[in-house]
Write an enzyme that holds these catalytic residues in place. Structure first.
Site, PDB file in Angstrom:
ATOM      1  N   GLY A 153     -35.149 -36.345  -4.520  1.00 37.61           N
ATOM      2  CA  GLY A 153     -35.042 -36.866  -5.880  1.00 37.61           C
ATOM      3  C   GLY A 153     -35.402 -35.792  -6.882  1.00 37.61           C
TER       4      GLY A 153
ATOM      5  CB  SER B 122     -39.749 -38.071   0.442  1.00 39.59           C
ATOM      6  OG  SER B 122     -41.028 -38.237   1.029  1.00 39.59           O
TER       7      SER B 122
ATOM      8  CB  ILE C 251     -42.391 -34.991  -0.221  1.00 45.77           C
ATOM      9  CG1 ILE C 251     -42.602 -35.044   1.293  1.00 45.77           C
ATOM     10  CG2 ILE C 251     -42.331 -33.544  -0.705  1.00 45.77           C
ATOM     11  CD1 ILE C 251     -41.468 -34.453   2.094  1.00 45.77           C
TER      12      ILE C 251
ATOM     13  CE  LYS D  25     -36.943 -23.291 -25.097  1.00 46.11           C
ATOM     14  NZ  LYS D  25     -36.886 -23.241 -23.614  1.00 46.11           N
TER      15      LYS D  25
ATOM     16  CG  LEU E 282     -37.164 -26.326  -7.084  1.00 45.48           C
ATOM     17  CD1 LEU E 282     -38.541 -26.950  -6.899  1.00 45.48           C
ATOM     18  CD2 LEU E 282     -37.250 -25.091  -7.952  1.00 45.48           C
TER      19      LEU E 282
ATOM     20  CD  GLU F 168     -35.986 -16.230 -21.965  1.00 43.26           C
ATOM     21  OE1 GLU F 168     -35.535 -17.200 -22.606  1.00 43.26           O
ATOM     22  OE2 GLU F 168     -36.388 -15.177 -22.516  1.00 43.26           O
TER      23      GLU F 168
END
Length: 519
Positions: A13, A55, A58, A94, A358, A367
């Site tokens: 997720g 999960s 996790i 931003k 990831l 950045e």
């Protein structure tokens, strides 16, 4: 539009998993609408079945709370109004990043903290940006000139005057990004995805059956065996499909980017929200400061080679207590510690497995490129999926482009550290003296320092660049990379023929909506 695979399973997720689910659900929806229009007399293509397995044991990383302007296109693609998701995620605007203390203080003014602002660039900057490039090049060749980026770019002036982009007439011409609560963003995306038919399952993968480049099945603890035409690995740094099951090697960036850990500590909401991220150099890395509507996000990205996690937390708490009032100190706020693996896969998509987020790679959050890379990975996947070519060519096209993106971002991030002039800690000295400087960055440094035509240099390596002309000028000039020039006497001041700062102010004055000016 070619239909997506019939059965898609997303493992993991978090922001990456739910962004993937949303993007593919929307793509499937658009594909179905298109096929119905094109095939009114034929049976439409089958819709995709998308399942996300998340999960319960996790935790997600969940502290990346800034974006690039690219995120605007993501929500536009989903058909979600900006005001809707921003309110749900405590988001703020931003306009860029203020870098503070990355260079040593001026000996004549030791109390001043050197800083520069990296703005987002937009169509509004065309009249003044060329003047900025000219001024910087004059400075490179020994003439005193105004090189303050805040005098040339609308984003910097908007931060100074606290002008929100939604108060500008035709804000589409203003480039801006967001700050947001990452946990709330994940919840929002989950609601969107499930409303579009994504099946949400909670459980863990206990075994993966894989052969060559393909995942054959997932064995789970709560939902039995899962089969799919396409498996998408969003399992974070673990990479349980791509890295573990398929043995995809990781290309490390550790010899270029030294930071491998972070600690995050929230504080109360600031009374005044400025539309910028602050990146503040500390002893062994840098501190982020991100204003949200409900709190302020703070964190310290550092190298565990130079300090421990305990030392990093102590330093961050000390800094936050100095910056905030006693009623808004960090003493009672819990700290969250993270380890980071900086680098990328060489193969992001092969067979029936795509790695996203990831699990495919990570470049430290200086950045705020993490979500941009997720979004780009999905966009590029859909684009390659449509190509009428063999799968092996699609995979090669996809992997080469993703590697170019990761390496190009690494090159720009590395410049921040290599250009620092601090001498107060071994960390900052090592960033200059021990870094493996990427080839593209080394070439641009050589051309800049020699006084060569920098436009020609940028054009020479254009195929390798992710950050383009304005960003490179801003970082080289902002970090005061002028001392190595032979003719850098800085004795002659160029005569000013225009006042770009006034041009920017006048333009913003004309473009603000009635009754919204904040100055």
């Amino acid at each position: 539009m070619k239909a997506l695979p019939n059965n898609i399973v997303i493992v993991g997720g978090g922001s990456a998993g739910w962004m993937t689910a949303c993007y593919l659900a929307r793509a499937a929806e658009l594909s179905g609408s298109h096929s119905q229009q094109k095939q009114q007399t034929q049976q439409s293509l089958p819709s995709s079945s998308i399942t996300l397995l998340e999960s319960s044991t996790i935790p997600t990383v969940g502290v990346g709370e800034g974006s690039t302007p690219y995120l605007r296109h993501f929500f536009a693609y989903l058909g979600v109004e900006e005001s809707t998701w921003m309110q749900a995620c405590n988001a703020t605007y931003k306009m860029g990043i203020n870098f503070e203390g990355w260079n040593k203080s001026d000996n004549s003014h030791p109390s001043r903290t050197p800083s520069y602002f990296h703005p987002f660039f937009s169509a509004l900057d065309v009249p003044t940006a060329e003047h900025y490039f000219s001024a910087v090049n004059k400075r490179r060749h020994g003439q005193l000139s105004d090189i303050s980026e805040s005098h040339y770019f609308t984003a910097a002036e908007m931060v100074k005057q606290n002008i929100a982009p939604n108060t500008i007439v035709d804000s589409a011409n203003v480039d801006y990004a967001y700050h947001f609560d990452a946990g709330l963003l994940g919840d929002f995306l989950k609601r969107y995805a499930t409303s579009k038919g994504v099946s949400h399952k909670v459980g863990n993968v206990v075994d993966v059956h894989a052969h060559a480049d393909n995942i054959e099945a997932l064995h789970t603890d709560s939902h039995g065996v899962l089969h799919a035409d396409l498996f998408i690995d969003c399992s974070g740094f673990r990479g349980i499909l791509g890295k573990k099951a398929l043995n995809r090697p990781v290309i490390s960036y550790a010899d270029t980017l030294f930071n491998d850990a972070a600690v995050a500590i929230p504080t109360k909401r600031s009374d005044t929200i400025k539309y910028q991220t602050r990146s503040i150099a500390l002893k062994h890395g840098w501190q982020w400061n991100i204003p949200l509507t409900a709190r302020t996000g703070n964190g310290y990205v550092f190298s565990s080679r130079f300090c421990t996690s305990v030392q990093a937390e102590q330093e961050l708490r000390s800094v936050l207590d100095e910056e905030n009032t006693p009623n808004n100190s960090a003493s009672g706020s819990p700290a969250r510690h993270l380890k980071m693996e900086v680098g990328r896969l060489n193969t992001h998509w092969s067979g029936n497995c795509l790695s996203v987020g990831l699990s495919q790679g990570f470049i430290e959050p200086l950045e705020a490129t993490a979500l941009m890379l997720v979004q780009y990975a999905l966009h590029h996947f859909i684009d390659c999926w449509q190509q009428p070519m063999p799968d092996t060519r699609k995979h090669a096209l996809y992997n080469n482009e993703m590697n170019r993106m990761f390496d190009g971002i690494r090159d720009y991030i590395a410049a921040h550290y290599y250009l620092n002039t601090r001498t107060d800690t071994p960390y900052w000295v090592a960033c200059r003296n021990e870094m493996k400087v990427p080839d593209t960055l080394a070439y641009l440094l050589k051309e800049w320092d020699s006084g060569a035509n920098f436009e020609d240099a940028l054009n020479e390596v254009d195929a390798n660049l992710v950050y383009l002309r304005p960003s490179w000028y801003c970082i080289f000039a902002g970090m005061k990379r002028f001392s190595l020039l032979k003719h850098d006497s800085a004795r002659h001041k160029a005569a000013a023929t225009i006042n770009p700062q006034q041009m920017v102010k006048d333009m913003l004055l004309k473009m603000q909506k009635p009754n919204t000016r904040t100055y």
